[in-house]
Design a protein around this motif. Structure first.
Motif, PDB file in Angstrom:
ATOM      1  N   LEU A  46       0.840  -1.188   0.000  1.00  9.94           N
ATOM      2  CA  LEU A  46       0.000   0.000   0.000  1.00  9.94           C
ATOM      3  C   LEU A  46       0.876   1.239   0.000  1.00  9.94           C
ATOM      4  CD1 LEU A  46      -2.904   1.153   0.246  1.00  9.94           C
ATOM      5  CD2 LEU A  46      -2.485   1.271   2.718  1.00  9.94           C
ATOM      6  N   LEU A  47       0.621   2.141  -0.943  1.00  5.90           N
ATOM      7  CA  LEU A  47       1.356   3.399  -1.013  1.00  5.90           C
ATOM      8  C   LEU A  47       0.577   4.506  -0.298  1.00  5.90           C
ATOM      9  CD1 LEU A  47       3.754   5.030  -2.087  1.00  5.90           C
ATOM     10  CD2 LEU A  47       2.490   5.323  -4.222  1.00  5.90           C
ATOM     11  N   LEU A  48      -0.714   4.622  -0.626  1.00  5.29           N
ATOM     12  CA  LEU A  48      -1.559   5.605   0.038  1.00  5.29           C
ATOM     13  C   LEU A  48      -3.016   5.249  -0.187  1.00  5.29           C
ATOM     14  CD1 LEU A  48      -2.648   7.583  -2.450  1.00  5.29           C
ATOM     15  CD2 LEU A  48      -0.361   8.506  -2.247  1.00  5.29           C
ATOM     16  N   LYS A  49      -3.888   5.892   0.586  1.00  4.91           N
ATOM     17  CA  LYS A  49      -5.308   5.572   0.496  1.00  4.91           C
ATOM     18  C   LYS A  49      -6.145   6.801   0.828  1.00  4.91           C
ATOM     19  CE  LYS A  49      -5.375   3.960   5.283  1.00  4.91           C
ATOM     20  NZ  LYS A  49      -5.504   2.785   6.189  1.00  4.91           N
ATOM     21  N   ALA A  50      -7.417   6.755   0.426  1.00  8.36           N
ATOM     22  CA  ALA A  50      -8.387   7.786   0.774  1.00  8.36           C
ATOM     23  C   ALA A  50      -9.744   7.120   0.874  1.00  8.36           C
ATOM     24  CB  ALA A  50      -8.409   8.905  -0.265  1.00  8.36           C
ATOM     25  N   PHE A  89      -0.374   0.495  -9.057  1.00  3.54           N
ATOM     26  CA  PHE A  89      -1.744   0.044  -9.285  1.00  3.54           C
ATOM     27  C   PHE A  89      -2.715   0.949  -8.543  1.00  3.54           C
ATOM     28  CE2 PHE A  89      -1.095  -4.033 -11.335  1.00  3.54           C
ATOM     29  CZ  PHE A  89       0.177  -4.396 -10.940  1.00  3.54           C
ATOM     30  N   CYS A  90      -3.717   1.418  -9.260  1.00  3.28           N
ATOM     31  CA  CYS A  90      -4.840   2.104  -8.656  1.00  3.28           C
ATOM     32  C   CYS A  90      -5.901   1.057  -8.335  1.00  3.28           C
ATOM     33  CB  CYS A  90      -5.395   3.153  -9.624  1.00  3.28           C
ATOM     34  SG  CYS A  90      -6.682   4.199  -8.959  1.00  3.28           S
ATOM     35  N   ALA A  91      -6.599   1.203  -7.219  1.00  7.54           N
ATOM     36  CA  ALA A  91      -7.581   0.199  -6.821  1.00  7.54           C
ATOM     37  C   ALA A  91      -8.708   0.851  -6.041  1.00  7.54           C
ATOM     38  CB  ALA A  91      -6.919  -0.893  -5.980  1.00  7.54           C
ATOM     39  N   LEU A  92      -9.840   0.189  -6.020  1.00  8.81           N
ATOM     40  CA  LEU A  92     -10.949   0.627  -5.196  1.00  8.81           C
ATOM     41  C   LEU A  92     -11.508  -0.554  -4.416  1.00  8.81           C
ATOM     42  CD1 LEU A  92     -13.997  -0.305  -6.338  1.00  8.81           C
ATOM     43  CD2 LEU A  92     -13.473   1.364  -8.090  1.00  8.81           C
ATOM     44  N   ARG A  93     -12.184  -0.208  -3.324  1.00 12.17           N
ATOM     45  CA  ARG A  93     -12.930  -1.198  -2.563  1.00 12.17           C
ATOM     46  C   ARG A  93     -14.330  -0.640  -2.392  1.00 12.17           C
ATOM     47  NH1 ARG A  93     -11.672  -3.642   3.509  1.00 12.17           N
ATOM     48  NH2 ARG A  93     -13.373  -5.149   3.492  1.00 12.17           N
ATOM     49  N   SER A  94     -15.299  -1.346  -2.919  1.00 10.46           N
ATOM     50  CA  SER A  94     -16.664  -0.845  -2.878  1.00 10.46           C
ATOM     51  C   SER A  94     -17.216  -0.899  -1.461  1.00 10.46           C
ATOM     52  CB  SER A  94     -17.553  -1.669  -3.814  1.00 10.46           C
ATOM     53  OG  SER A  94     -17.622  -3.003  -3.371  1.00 10.46           O
ATOM     54  N   GLN A  99     -17.754  -6.072  -0.773  1.00  8.58           N
ATOM     55  CA  GLN A  99     -16.610  -5.175  -0.554  1.00  8.58           C
ATOM     56  C   GLN A  99     -15.318  -5.728  -1.141  1.00  8.58           C
ATOM     57  OE1 GLN A  99     -16.515  -4.431   3.682  1.00  8.58           O
ATOM     58  NE2 GLN A  99     -17.931  -2.738   3.455  1.00  8.58           N
ATOM     59  N   ASN A 100     -15.400  -6.213  -2.361  1.00 15.00           N
ATOM     60  CA  ASN A 100     -14.187  -6.721  -2.974  1.00 15.00           C
ATOM     61  C   ASN A 100     -13.391  -5.597  -3.612  1.00 15.00           C
ATOM     62  OD1 ASN A 100     -14.226  -9.448  -2.341  1.00 15.00           O
ATOM     63  ND2 ASN A 100     -15.659  -9.899  -3.983  1.00 15.00           N
ATOM     64  N   PHE A 101     -12.115  -5.868  -3.780  1.00  9.39           N
ATOM     65  CA  PHE A 101     -11.190  -4.907  -4.365  1.00  9.39           C
ATOM     66  C   PHE A 101     -11.179  -5.070  -5.884  1.00  9.39           C
ATOM     67  CE2 PHE A 101      -9.178  -3.485  -0.462  1.00  9.39           C
ATOM     68  CZ  PHE A 101      -9.470  -4.527   0.411  1.00  9.39           C
ATOM     69  N   VAL A 102     -11.064  -3.955  -6.582  1.00  6.09           N
ATOM     70  CA  VAL A 102     -10.923  -3.952  -8.030  1.00  6.09           C
ATOM     71  C   VAL A 102      -9.663  -3.165  -8.366  1.00  6.09           C
ATOM     72  CG1 VAL A 102     -11.936  -3.239 -10.224  1.00  6.09           C
ATOM     73  CG2 VAL A 102     -13.414  -4.095  -8.395  1.00  6.09           C
ATOM     74  N   PHE A 103      -8.815  -3.734  -9.210  1.00  4.86           N
ATOM     75  CA  PHE A 103      -7.525  -3.135  -9.527  1.00  4.86           C
ATOM     76  C   PHE A 103      -7.475  -2.669 -10.980  1.00  4.86           C
ATOM     77  CE2 PHE A 103      -4.984  -4.091  -5.801  1.00  4.86           C
ATOM     78  CZ  PHE A 103      -5.757  -5.056  -5.173  1.00  4.86           C
TER      79      PHE A 103
ATOM     80  N   THR B  97     -10.103  -2.642  11.210  1.00  4.58           N
ATOM     81  CA  THR B  97     -10.547  -1.282  10.905  1.00  4.58           C
ATOM     82  C   THR B  97      -9.908  -0.707   9.646  1.00  4.58           C
ATOM     83  OG1 THR B  97      -8.827  -0.410  12.336  1.00  4.58           O
ATOM     84  CG2 THR B  97     -11.001  -0.786  13.329  1.00  4.58           C
ATOM     85  N   ALA B  98      -8.853  -1.330   9.147  1.00  5.83           N
ATOM     86  CA  ALA B  98      -8.173  -0.816   7.963  1.00  5.83           C
ATOM     87  C   ALA B  98      -8.920  -1.234   6.703  1.00  5.83           C
ATOM     88  CB  ALA B  98      -6.745  -1.332   7.916  1.00  5.83           C
ATOM     89  N   PRO B  99      -9.143  -0.330   5.752  1.00  8.90           N
ATOM     90  CA  PRO B  99      -9.883  -0.694   4.550  1.00  8.90           C
ATOM     91  C   PRO B  99      -9.048  -1.420   3.517  1.00  8.90           C
ATOM     92  CG  PRO B  99      -9.258   1.601   4.439  1.00  8.90           C
ATOM     93  CD  PRO B  99      -8.831   1.124   5.783  1.00  8.90           C
ATOM     94  N   GLU B 100      -7.725  -1.351   3.625  1.00  6.43           N
ATOM     95  CA  GLU B 100      -6.874  -1.873   2.572  1.00  6.43           C
ATOM     96  C   GLU B 100      -6.636  -3.375   2.672  1.00  6.43           C
ATOM     97  OE1 GLU B 100      -5.912   0.310   4.882  1.00  6.43           O
ATOM     98  OE2 GLU B 100      -3.843  -0.076   5.570  1.00  6.43           O
ATOM     99  N   ALA B 101      -6.151  -3.943   1.573  1.00  5.18           N
ATOM    100  CA  ALA B 101      -5.740  -5.340   1.524  1.00  5.18           C
ATOM    101  C   ALA B 101      -4.241  -5.441   1.763  1.00  5.18           C
ATOM    102  CB  ALA B 101      -6.090  -5.950   0.171  1.00  5.18           C
ATOM    103  N   PHE B 102      -3.827  -6.553   2.344  1.00  2.00           N
ATOM    104  CA  PHE B 102      -2.415  -6.824   2.621  1.00  2.00           C
ATOM    105  C   PHE B 102      -2.011  -8.047   1.801  1.00  2.00           C
ATOM    106  CE2 PHE B 102      -1.859  -3.945   6.194  1.00  2.00           C
ATOM    107  CZ  PHE B 102      -3.184  -3.696   6.560  1.00  2.00           C
TER     108      PHE B 102
END
Lengths: 113, 112
Positions: A46-50, A89-94, A99-103, B97-102
């Motif tokens: 992970l580089l960054l998130k919002a 990679f840009c990604a989202l989580r719905s 709530q799966n991730f899409v890359f 609580t973290a939204p990201e994947a590892f």
């Protein structure tokens, strides 16, 4: 369905140049947005998130702002280094059930000394 | 030690062979995922699991199966490997609580 579009590159820059990698998304609701980086031979980090509109994620000199009105999350860095050479990679989580991730397809960046 | 560990890191196998890729995590997350990475295609979801009793197909599950042996372990099997399954495979987890994947470090699989 949800999707992520990003410039595929490859992108080649000289050291200290300005970097922009565009990312746009399609999703219902209010997804969380991410930039991941993959260095050669390694997994994704992970580089960054919002997590909400107008949030700015930042890390290691990289920044991206969650723009809901343009459904974008562009990655920027003011002065790249050779060590930034990687795939991004840009990604989202719905935020809906599942709530799966899409890359996105990834953007290869090469920074030359 | 890595939070998400994949074994093996590299594997070469022959067409028609059965192969299992293993993933274990120490993050205590409920959710685990298997992705496949191919050049120019990004990451595509093969299977995901939200807990030990919950297994779901992703967008490219054909030719693959999974087993969630425990909260911390999620394995991916290729019952009869074929050359177009040559790819980089990643396990990932999410939760808390973290939204990201590892992500794990990946398994490079070559089917010859």
């Amino acid at each position: 369905g949800n999707s992520v579009t990003q410039m595929e590159g490859p992108v080649t820059l000289s050291e200290e140049a300005f970097l922009t990698i565009n990312c746009t998304y399609t999703a219902t609701g209010y997804p969380s947005l991410f930039w991941y980086v993959q260095y050669p031979g390694e997994g994704l980090q992970l580089l960054l998130k919002a997590t909400k509109a107008d949030d700015k994620g930042s890390n290691k000199g990289f920044e991206a702002t969650y723009r809901k009105e343009t459904t974008s999350f562009h990655l920027e860095k003011g002065s790249v280094q050779v060590s930034d050479s990687a795939v991004y990679f840009c990604a989202l989580r719905s935020d809906n059930y599942g709530q799966n991730f899409v890359f996105g397809p990834g953007t290869r960046l090469s920074v030359l000394p | 030690d890595a939070d998400v560990t994949q074994t093996p890191r590299n594997r070469i196998t022959k067409t028609g062979k059965r192969i299992m890729l293993e993933c274990s995590q120490t993050k205590g997350h409920d959710r685990m995922y298997w992705y496949r990475q191919d050049p120019g295609l990004g990451l595509r979801l093969i299977y995901y699991s939200f807990d030990v009793k919950d297994i779901n197909k992703g967008e490219i599950s054909d030719g693959y199966s999974v087993s969630r042996q425990a909260q911390a372990k999620f394995s991916l099997s290729l019952e009869s490997a074929i050359p177009n399954q040559t790819a980089l495979y990643f396990c990932a987890t999410s939760g808390g609580t973290a939204p990201e994947a590892f992500f794990g470090q990946g398994t490079r699989l070559t089917v010859v």
